[in-house]
Motif scaffolding. Sequence first.
Motif, PDB file in Angstrom:
ATOM      1  N   VAL A 110      51.970  43.088  10.972  1.00  0.00           N
ATOM      2  CA  VAL A 110      51.617  43.577   9.641  1.00  0.00           C
ATOM      3  C   VAL A 110      51.918  45.070   9.629  1.00  0.00           C
ATOM      4  CG1 VAL A 110      49.761  43.855   7.956  1.00  0.00           C
ATOM      5  CG2 VAL A 110      49.847  41.806   9.404  1.00  0.00           C
ATOM      6  N   LYS A 111      52.669  45.483   8.616  1.00  0.00           N
ATOM      7  CA  LYS A 111      53.051  46.895   8.569  1.00  0.00           C
ATOM      8  C   LYS A 111      53.176  47.380   7.133  1.00  0.00           C
ATOM      9  CE  LYS A 111      57.999  45.989   9.261  1.00  0.00           C
ATOM     10  NZ  LYS A 111      57.994  44.564   9.505  1.00  0.00           N
ATOM     11  N   THR A 112      53.155  48.707   7.032  1.00  0.00           N
ATOM     12  CA  THR A 112      53.465  49.368   5.775  1.00  0.00           C
ATOM     13  C   THR A 112      54.749  50.141   6.008  1.00  0.00           C
ATOM     14  OG1 THR A 112      51.133  49.556   5.242  1.00  0.00           O
ATOM     15  CG2 THR A 112      52.645  51.000   4.040  1.00  0.00           C
ATOM     16  N   ARG A 113      55.745  49.908   5.165  1.00  0.00           N
ATOM     17  CA  ARG A 113      57.085  50.473   5.348  1.00  0.00           C
ATOM     18  C   ARG A 113      57.474  51.334   4.164  1.00  0.00           C
ATOM     19  NH1 ARG A 113      61.944  46.837   7.398  1.00  0.00           N
ATOM     20  NH2 ARG A 113      61.158  47.733   9.338  1.00  0.00           N
ATOM     21  N   CYS A 114      58.030  52.498   4.479  1.00  0.00           N
ATOM     22  CA  CYS A 114      58.680  53.354   3.486  1.00  0.00           C
ATOM     23  C   CYS A 114      60.146  53.433   3.886  1.00  0.00           C
ATOM     24  CB  CYS A 114      58.071  54.750   3.474  1.00  0.00           C
ATOM     25  SG  CYS A 114      56.356  54.786   2.947  1.00  0.00           S
ATOM     26  N   SER A 115      61.043  53.174   2.956  1.00  0.00           N
ATOM     27  CA  SER A 115      62.471  53.113   3.273  1.00  0.00           C
ATOM     28  C   SER A 115      63.267  54.136   2.477  1.00  0.00           C
ATOM     29  CB  SER A 115      63.027  51.723   2.945  1.00  0.00           C
ATOM     30  OG  SER A 115      62.345  50.737   3.669  1.00  0.00           O
ATOM     31  N   GLY A 116      64.376  54.547   3.067  1.00  0.00           N
ATOM     32  CA  GLY A 116      65.319  55.437   2.409  1.00  0.00           C
ATOM     33  C   GLY A 116      66.686  55.244   3.039  1.00  0.00           C
ATOM     34  N   THR A 117      67.628  56.098   2.663  1.00  0.00           N
ATOM     35  CA  THR A 117      68.963  56.016   3.238  1.00  0.00           C
ATOM     36  C   THR A 117      69.454  57.407   3.589  1.00  0.00           C
ATOM     37  OG1 THR A 117      70.021  56.147   1.069  1.00  0.00           O
ATOM     38  CG2 THR A 117      69.623  53.939   1.946  1.00  0.00           C
ATOM     39  N   VAL A 118      70.375  57.429   4.545  1.00  0.00           N
ATOM     40  CA  VAL A 118      71.129  58.633   4.878  1.00  0.00           C
ATOM     41  C   VAL A 118      72.565  58.148   5.093  1.00  0.00           C
ATOM     42  CG1 VAL A 118      70.521  58.546   7.350  1.00  0.00           C
ATOM     43  CG2 VAL A 118      71.297  60.696   6.331  1.00  0.00           C
ATOM     44  N   GLY A 119      73.452  58.530   4.197  1.00  0.00           N
ATOM     45  CA  GLY A 119      74.805  57.992   4.248  1.00  0.00           C
ATOM     46  C   GLY A 119      74.750  56.483   4.090  1.00  0.00           C
TER      47      GLY A 119
END
Length: 181
Positions: A110-119
Amino acid sequence: MREIEAKYQVRSGDGEALSAALKRAGVELGSPVHQDDQAYAPEAWAYGLSKVGVPFARLRTTQDGRHLFTVKTPVSNEMECSEAESIVADRQQMHEALVHMGFRPTVRIVKTRCSGTVGEWSVCVDEVESAGLFIEVEATVTDDRDGLAVQAELDAWVRALEVPVERTTDTYDSLVRAARA
């Protein structure tokens, strides 16, 4: 498709430093998303054995109620996997199908995830229950690039953030299992 990643545990108390470093690097993280994952392994596999070449399954339910079924097979190491993924309508029925196909449930993650991108890379910051705070950087490739070379590129990028992290080659199921032992 292959997913090639590098994963790091962030020292306790360094989450804000990581967020600031990611912002300086141009990574805008999205809102936190809750994920409830059940990991599955083939009946014949056990912790301590190599994962390379062995298919592993996962059922994920997100906070919006979507269920994702994923199969990953490590290629050269646990952080380079061939992957197939699909949305499923009924998590319980998919669980039953996995059991009938010879998989057994191993660990709930069980997790809390924040996502983004780089290239072209994705960046995930995960707060994993029982295991801690992690950053994953991942490349998705469809060609024959060398997985270890891609992992070296990902590692160099994370190290350039200059945040105290410790690289791990374990998957979340192994990390959570070890933390609960």
